[in-house]
Design a protein around this motif. Structure first.
Motif, short mmCIF file in Angstrom:
data_model
loop_
_atom_site.label_atom_id
_atom_site.label_comp_id
_atom_site.label_asym_id
_atom_site.label_seq_id
_atom_site.Cartn_x
_atom_site.Cartn_y
_atom_site.Cartn_z
N LYS A 295 69.19 16.96 20.99
CA LYS A 295 70.56 16.42 20.49
C LYS A 295 71.55 17.71 20.66
N ILE A 296 72.88 17.31 21.38
CA ILE A 296 74.09 18.20 21.51
C ILE A 296 75.02 17.40 20.83
N LEU A 297 75.32 18.37 19.90
CA LEU A 297 76.58 17.78 19.04
C LEU A 297 78.11 18.50 19.47
N ILE A 298 78.94 17.83 19.28
CA ILE A 298 80.41 18.04 19.96
C ILE A 298 81.35 17.93 18.44
N ARG A 299 81.68 19.13 18.18
CA ARG A 299 82.27 19.60 16.91
C ARG A 299 83.84 19.82 16.99
N ASN A 300 84.87 19.32 16.10
CA ASN A 300 85.83 19.87 16.00
C ASN A 300 85.95 21.44 15.58
N PRO A 301 86.54 22.19 16.19
CA PRO A 301 86.40 23.62 16.15
C PRO A 301 86.99 24.05 14.67
N GLU A 302 88.18 23.28 14.17
CA GLU A 302 88.73 23.86 13.03
C GLU A 302 87.98 23.45 11.58
N THR A 303 87.22 21.93 11.96
CA THR A 303 86.85 21.50 10.60
C THR A 303 84.99 21.71 10.83
N SER A 304 84.63 21.92 12.03
CA SER A 304 83.11 21.79 12.35
C SER A 304 82.70 20.34 11.96
N GLU A 305 83.65 19.38 11.96
CA GLU A 305 83.30 18.08 11.83
C GLU A 305 82.51 17.58 13.18
N VAL A 306 81.65 16.87 13.19
CA VAL A 306 81.02 16.20 14.44
C VAL A 306 81.86 15.08 14.96
N GLN A 307 82.22 15.17 16.36
CA GLN A 307 83.13 13.97 16.59
C GLN A 307 82.25 13.01 17.59
N SER A 308 81.39 13.64 18.25
CA SER A 308 80.43 12.77 19.22
C SER A 308 79.07 13.74 19.37
N SER A 309 78.30 12.99 19.85
CA SER A 309 76.92 13.66 20.28
C SER A 309 76.38 12.95 21.38
N VAL A 310 75.49 13.61 22.14
CA VAL A 310 74.41 12.93 23.28
C VAL A 310 73.20 13.37 22.87
N ILE A 311 72.26 12.45 22.60
CA ILE A 311 71.03 12.42 22.24
C ILE A 311 70.11 11.75 23.39
N LYS A 312 69.22 12.49 23.88
CA LYS A 312 68.37 12.19 24.99
C LYS A 312 66.88 12.10 24.49
N THR A 313 66.26 11.20 24.57
CA THR A 313 64.67 11.04 24.30
C THR A 313 63.80 10.85 25.54
N CYS A 314 62.94 11.46 25.59
CA CYS A 314 62.04 11.50 26.78
C CYS A 314 60.46 11.55 26.47
N SER A 315 59.69 10.71 27.53
CA SER A 315 58.37 10.88 27.02
C SER A 315 57.58 11.89 27.87
#
Length: 796
Positions: free
Chosen positions: A571-591
């Protein structure tokens, strides 16, 4: 009756070698008009200092400023039009005149080119389409000319005293030669012969049917006055000759308005002329007036269409022409800001009708100019925000002005504009001879100022434009400023992710506003240092960010373990640099599939898939294997492998405490009895020993001995060891875990394949935390480690 006199012009003999050449057709234009002949030659061909010569049967005569006014020529260099122009009266000197109907002109154009003198012969024959009026008056820019029909009757308007004075002079004259007497505004001038008059700049000529007088402006014998407030210059001459007891007398009058023209706030150029310029030039009926420009009269409907206005009031004829009407010559000029002025070559015809059949046609040609007028350019923002491109139009640019450079937010770009970046500038031609420029530049070009507007919740793009334009041909610069701003919606960065055999690959195509967010792995900011520390492979350039996350690197989450494989999620998280609040994420699952693996979870669980091919006898069943605790068997088996999953504090695991690490160890057995019966002297009786270890840093185990559940801040590091040797050396007190993790798997005589090292599995569970106990543990000696087989969890 004939008048024969010498004009006295000096015959010029060329002192240098000249070459007779043919002038290119595209460089010259010769036209016959109603009352004059005109030659126009491009300055690009002639240069800035051309001169003309008049040619007749007697020789070649240079046309100078003085001789031009005396002989009926007007020469002007017109750089705004790009040509030199010569106008010649049909009664000009050196013109071949046949019955006042056919006129032949012969001139030489002399130009200097690269130090060489070239002479070009210019010839033209003209026949006026308009018949001659009894009296024709021409008011040219540099002279006055009057011609009268030689058969007209004596005028009735002449003043008695003027006529008597002329008659007395004629009778008392001792000669029969023609003489002339000029009538001033107050006093008469003594008669003089024509030779003397010629020396004073006058020209007299008698053609087949007409008598001609020509006088430059400002002659001593002419007089200036005001008629109804309009300045007028006139020349009045009586030409006479005594033949015995008969006196021949001809009265000649030319009068011209000297009004210089004016400009009003309504945008009109105005020029005035009196209805009656001289008492000898009166009209018993309303005068007819036609106007035009550049030597061409236009009919009344055309004049109205162009906006020309002719008004008569208080015995004055006033001509009004819009300052930008068709036919005007326009010029730009820089005086701080951009200005312009207009020049008109005004052409006027005034018809006067007399009862004595002495109708008068007056043709006046005057150059009038506007004052300096401010000239404004305009800029128009034509940006469509959805296109993410600034589009700005600069319009109303005069034809003698061109764009030389632009500054975009202080960064200068000079012409020619190669459009190498996202900047494009296109010239747009307008129907009125003006033009414009369309400037386009991406809103995300580095030159654009960008900032995130919290108030508008959008990206604000600002572009300050400073246009540098130059006036031709002087190349005088001036500047025009424009400012535009646009807002665009923005969204967090979006990664593309793909599964690979060795892990997961992420790609981010850069957008100019991606800097508004931070990219993190869990709570750690993704940096080159973090990527190197965690074993990621990262490359970042101006176009994209590539991140390859090898399998089992830190940050993975695993689930679904079985002998066929397992599932890994990153998982990669995209955050607001001022509040550190997570704005979006990219989650990749593989076998993923693997022969062996070991997972050491944060909640104290060891999961192992082990290859037991060498740990069991031929024909043995992996399902009969167990851990040190014989009651701990595999969860799943196949022909050669077994899956175990157990808590670290169960199944007979041992624990070893070091200064910085704690290691849990267990072992897979097929049969303890079989192991005890092996023959040390017989290498073929060696049975592979499968040892499993999970090592955790003590820094993450603050509550190892004081809680009911195992909890580690970090996943442990696992190792599977296949060996026929004892485990004595495997857990030596001096072995550092960091060294162990990077050391190849120990092997015996048999060849072994490398075993994957796996970080622990992190299940989504919460645990109770209590106070730490580690700091109170007893120490053994000055160095070494505390090693025990006691299970700290069982002791609780």
């Amino acid at each position: 009756m004939a008048i024969d006199f010498c004009l006295g012009l000096t015959l010029l003999l060329s002192m240098w070698a000249t070459a007779k050449c043919d002038i290119p057709n595209e460089a010259i234009n010769m036209e016959c008009h109603d009352r004059f002949f005109v030659i126009a030659v491009d300055l690009a061909f002639t240069g800035n200092k051309p001169h003309f010569e008049a040619v007749d049967e007697s020789g070649v005569y240079a046309i100078t400023k003085r001789s031009a006014a005396q002989c009926g020529y007007s020469i002007g260099v017109l750089p705004l039009l790009g040509h030199v122009e010569l106008r010649a009266s049909y009664f000009s000197c050196h013109t071949e005149n046949k019955d006042d109907e056919v006129f032949t002109f012969n001139f030489n154009l002399v130009v200097a080119n690269e130090g060489k003198i070239a002479s070009y012969a210019l010839n033209k024959t003209c026949s006026p389409s308009l018949p001659w009026s009894p009296r024709e008056v021409t008011c040219e820019v540099n002279y006055m000319e009057v011609s009268v029909n030689s058969e007209v009757t004596c005028p009735s308007e002449i003043k008695k005293e003027d006529w008597n004075a002329a008659l007395k002079s004629a009778y008392t004259s001792a000669t029969s030669d023609w003489q002339v007497m000029f009538h001033g505004s107050e006093e008469q001038v003594m008669p003089m012969n024509l030779s003397e008059a010629h020396k004073r700049g006058y020209s007299f000529d008698l053609t087949d049917s007409r008598l001609v007088l020509r006088a430059p402006y400002g002659q001593p014998e002419s007089f200036s006055t005001e008629v109804n407030g309009v300045p007028v210059e006139a020349v009045h001459a009586t030409l006479f000759s005594r033949q015995r007891w008969v006196v021949l007398m001809v009265d000649l009058v030319a009068a011209c308005s000297m009004h210089e023209g004016s400009y009003n706030d309504s945008g009109y150029m105005m020029w005035d002329t009196p209805e009656v310029l001289h008492p000898l030039m009166t009209s018993q009926h309303e005068a007819q007036v036609k106007i035009g420009v550049n030597g061409e009269l236009v009919e009344e409907p055309v004049a109205e269409e162009r906006g020309y206005i002719v008004e008569k009031q208080n015995a004055i004829i006033q001509i009004r022409i819009p300052y930008n009407a068709e036919g005007a010559i326009r010029k730009s000029l820089v005086s701080g800001d951009l200005f312009e002025f207009y020049i008109f070559d005004l052409y006027l015809e005034q018809m006067l009708f007399g009862d004595d059949q002495m109708d008068t046609r007056l043709r006046a040609r005057r150059t009038v100019a506007t004052p300096l007028l401010p000239r404004s350019l305009f800029s128009e923002n034509r940006t469509v925000p959805e296109e993410r491109v600034f589009t700005v139009y600069l319009g109303d640019v005069p034809e003698d002005v061109e764009l030389a450079a632009v500054q975009l937010n202080g960064q200068k770009c000079k012409a020619p504009f190669t459009n190498e970046s996202s900047l494009t500038i296109t010239k747009v031609i307008q129907p009125n001879n003006n033009h414009g420029y369309t400037l386009k530049v991406s809103m995300f070009d580095p030159v654009i100022r960008q900032k995130f507007s919290k108030e508008d919740a959008a990206m604000q793009h600002t572009l300050e434009i400073n246009y540098t334009l130059t006036v031709l041909p002087e190349n005088e610069p001036f500047y025009h400023l424009a400012s535009v701003m646009a807002f665009t919606d923005v969204s967090p960065p979006v990664f593309d992710a793909v599964c690979t055999e060795s892990g997961i690959s992420f790609k981010l195509d850069h957008r100019p506003f991606d800097y508004l967010w931070e990219i993190t792995i869990d709570s750690d900011l993704l940096t080159p240092e973090l990527a190197e520390q965690h074993g990621y492979i990262m490359s970042n350039d101006s176009n994209s960010l590539l991140l390859e996350v090898p399998l089992l690197s830190q940050g993975y989450q695993y689930e679904g373990f079985n002998l066929k494989g397992f599932i890994g999620t990153f998982k990669i998280l995209i955050r607001n640099p001022e509040t550190s609040e997570v704005q979006s994420s990219v989650i990749k699952t593989c076998s993923f599939t693997t022969t062996e693996l070991i997972m050491c979870s944060t909640d104290g669980r060891m999961t192992v898939v082990a290859d037991l091919a060498l740990a069991i006898p031929n024909g043995g069943n992996p399902a009969r294997t167990n851990l040190r605790d014989k009651y701990c068997g595999p969860k799943e088996t196949d022909g050669s492998r077994a899956l175990f999953s157990f808590a670290l504090n169960s199944c007979g695991s041992t624990v070893k405490l070091g200064k910085e690490y704690v290691t849990y160890e267990n072992e897979i057995f097929y049969s303890k009895k079989l192991r005890a019966l092996k023959n040390p002297a017989d290498p073929s009786s060696d049975i592979d020993r499968v040892t499993m270890q999970c090592t955790y840093p003590l820094s993450g185990l603050f509550r190892l001995f004081s809680v009911y559940k195992f909890e580690s801040d970090k996943a442990g590091f696992g190792r599977i060891v296949h060996s026929a040797h004892s485990t004595e050396g495997l857990l030596s007190p001096t072995m550092e875990p960091t060294t162990v993790f990077q050391t190849p798997v120990y092997t015996t005589r048999r060849s072994r394949r490398p075993v994957s090292m796996r970080p622990g599995y992190q299940p989504p569970a919460k645990y109770i935390k209590v106070s730490s106990f580690l700091k109170n543990l007893p120490k053994k000696g000055a160095k070494g480690q505390l090693q025990t087989k006691l299970n700290p969890f069982n002791s609780l």
